[in-house]
Design a protein around this motif. Structure first.
Motif: not given
Length: 152
Positions: A142-148
């Motif tokens: 899976k991929c997580l939501q983008p983060g900054t």
């Protein structure tokens, strides 16, 4: 009646996508899978080199920059520098490791990665700068939501 059917189908699709991607509901974002340390080297009047040391958690990867796959460009790691006087900056990204996948070939970062940003400020500019590192973390399933990660 057609409107009701359309709404019901939309709701079913939304529920189905949530069931397929429960990690998106958990609130875990990509920036939780990487630790970033910075070091600033002075390169002359109004010029600096900001060195970012990324430590990506084991089992996870970030999309490299350039990612090498047109479909994944919005997921690649990016560094931006902002301030009131809009500094000029260039970023040197390391070469990512090539992955051959069913979605197509792409490049990724794993483990420890160093990114450098050369920043040039306007003469007399001593205002605060903000640096943002946008990441997209994925594991094998899976991929997580983008983060900054933001640093002042």
């Amino acid at each position: 009646m057609q409107r009701f059917i359309l709404i019901a189908l939309s709701a079913a699709a939304l529920v189905g996508s949530v069931m397929l991607a429960p990690e998106l509901l958990a609130g875990d974002k990509s920036d939780s899978k990487v630790t970033i340390k910075t070091k600033i080297d002075k390169a002359g009047e109004g010029k600096s080199v900001v060195v970012f040391s990324l430590d990506i958690k084991s089992g996870w990867h970030l999309y490299a920059n350039p990612v090498g796959n047109e479909d994944l460009v919005s997921n690649q790691t990016t560094v931006t520098v902002t301030g009131k006087a809009k500094p000029k900056f260039t970023v040197e990204y390391p070469e990512g490791k090539v992955v051959k996948d069913a979605i197509g070939d792409y490049k990724k970062y794993t483990g420890k990665v160093t990114i450098k940003a050369k920043v040039e400020r306007a003469k007399g500019d001593t205002g605060e700068l903000e640096v943002a590192v946008k990441v997209q973390a994925c594991d094998k399933t899976k991929c997580l939501q983008p983060g900054t990660v933001k640093i002042k």
